[in-house]
Scaffold this motif. Sequence first.
Motif, PDB file in Angstrom:
ATOM      1  N   TYR A 126       0.929   7.457   3.060  1.00  0.00           N
ATOM      2  CA  TYR A 126       2.150   7.369   2.250  1.00  0.00           C
ATOM      3  C   TYR A 126       2.910   8.693   2.271  1.00  0.00           C
ATOM      4  N   PRO A 129       3.792   3.657  -4.390  1.00  0.00           N
ATOM      5  CA  PRO A 129       2.949   4.352  -5.369  1.00  0.00           C
ATOM      6  C   PRO A 129       2.837   3.652  -6.720  1.00  0.00           C
ATOM      7  N   LEU A 134      -8.193   7.573  -6.410  1.00  0.00           N
ATOM      8  CA  LEU A 134      -7.172   6.544  -6.548  1.00  0.00           C
ATOM      9  C   LEU A 134      -7.777   5.162  -6.321  1.00  0.00           C
ATOM     10  N   TRP A 153     -10.376   1.625  -3.035  1.00  0.00           N
ATOM     11  CA  TRP A 153     -10.508   2.837  -3.827  1.00  0.00           C
ATOM     12  C   TRP A 153     -11.205   3.922  -3.006  1.00  0.00           C
ATOM     13  N   MET A 160      -6.220   1.011  -5.413  1.00  0.00           N
ATOM     14  CA  MET A 160      -5.062   0.189  -5.063  1.00  0.00           C
ATOM     15  C   MET A 160      -5.505  -1.273  -5.031  1.00  0.00           C
ATOM     16  N   ARG A 181      -3.203   7.100   0.817  1.00  0.00           N
ATOM     17  CA  ARG A 181      -2.244   7.939   0.092  1.00  0.00           C
ATOM     18  C   ARG A 181      -1.675   9.009   1.029  1.00  0.00           C
ATOM     19  N   ARG A 220      -4.659   6.104 -10.856  1.00  0.00           N
ATOM     20  CA  ARG A 220      -5.499   7.298 -10.885  1.00  0.00           C
ATOM     21  C   ARG A 220      -6.674   7.101 -11.851  1.00  0.00           C
ATOM     22  N   ALA A 264      -8.643   4.647  -0.168  1.00  0.00           N
ATOM     23  CA  ALA A 264      -7.382   4.835  -0.888  1.00  0.00           C
ATOM     24  C   ALA A 264      -6.825   6.233  -0.659  1.00  0.00           C
ATOM     25  N   LEU A 280       0.814  -1.214   0.000  1.00  0.00           N
ATOM     26  CA  LEU A 280       0.000   0.000   0.000  1.00  0.00           C
ATOM     27  C   LEU A 280       0.848   1.264   0.000  1.00  0.00           C
ATOM     28  N   ASN A 294       1.645   0.983  -7.063  1.00  0.00           N
ATOM     29  CA  ASN A 294       0.360   0.292  -6.939  1.00  0.00           C
ATOM     30  C   ASN A 294      -0.810   1.266  -6.801  1.00  0.00           C
ATOM     31  N   HIS A 295      -0.544   2.564  -6.980  1.00  0.00           N
ATOM     32  CA  HIS A 295      -1.583   3.592  -6.869  1.00  0.00           C
ATOM     33  C   HIS A 295      -2.016   4.016  -8.267  1.00  0.00           C
TER      34      HIS A 295
END
Length: 234
Positions: free
Chosen positions: A229, A182, A200, A218, A202, A226, A187, A222, A179, A184-185
């Motif tokens: 992160y 990024p 986003l 999502w 994931m 983020r 848009r 998500a 997670l 795996n992120h």
Amino acid sequence: MSSTRFTKPLPAFDPRSIPVIGVDTHLSGVPAEALTPEALRQRFRHPPVWTPEHSVEKKFSNREPALAAVLLPLVMRDELTLLLTERAGNMSTHSGQVALPGGKTDETDHDAVATALREAHEEIGLTREHVEVLGILPTYVTGTAFIITPVVALVQPGFALQPSPSEVADIFEVPLRYLMNPANHRRHAFEFDGVLRQWLSMPYTGAEGADAKERYIWGATAGMLRNLYRFLSA
């Protein structure tokens, strides 16, 4: 802030069907040494200067704002995992979606931490003696006017979960390193009623067994991940 029409709810749609417009492969993931229990304790004790990337969704409902809190329960396995839920299919909002345990603030809740811990116990049976609260992240306001405080916590293994069948269809864990990468992120953008909405996703698929199904993370969940992160990589 300028006035906006909130006359229509978002249409029912499968978020998986919305095209991917970008993947953040250009950003570095949080290094493994920053994803240990002690590293997280230190980060929350001495937080960096940082700015949340996602904080307010574009509103699509005229309901009154409501305070809420969610728990980000990081289970102390050999590597940290995040405990997530799949909402029951009969829920009035966001049924079947991946979510963090949490909900609306009660008048008896002392603060957002109390809300998150109470809701986690009511939803999935996670008892407080297994939980070490690290701190909170900035609030996240959903399009339905929930003002959510994310509460980050470490969870000692050995707990016995008891999901509330009226609220939770499933409980599962996703590696935190996945997670916090990024790459795996993904848009997405979707226009409705003249408003461009962006979010986003994931998606995660476990290696084997019951967790081999895709878990589509999502939206608000998500967005809050983020922000975690950004906090950890600042």
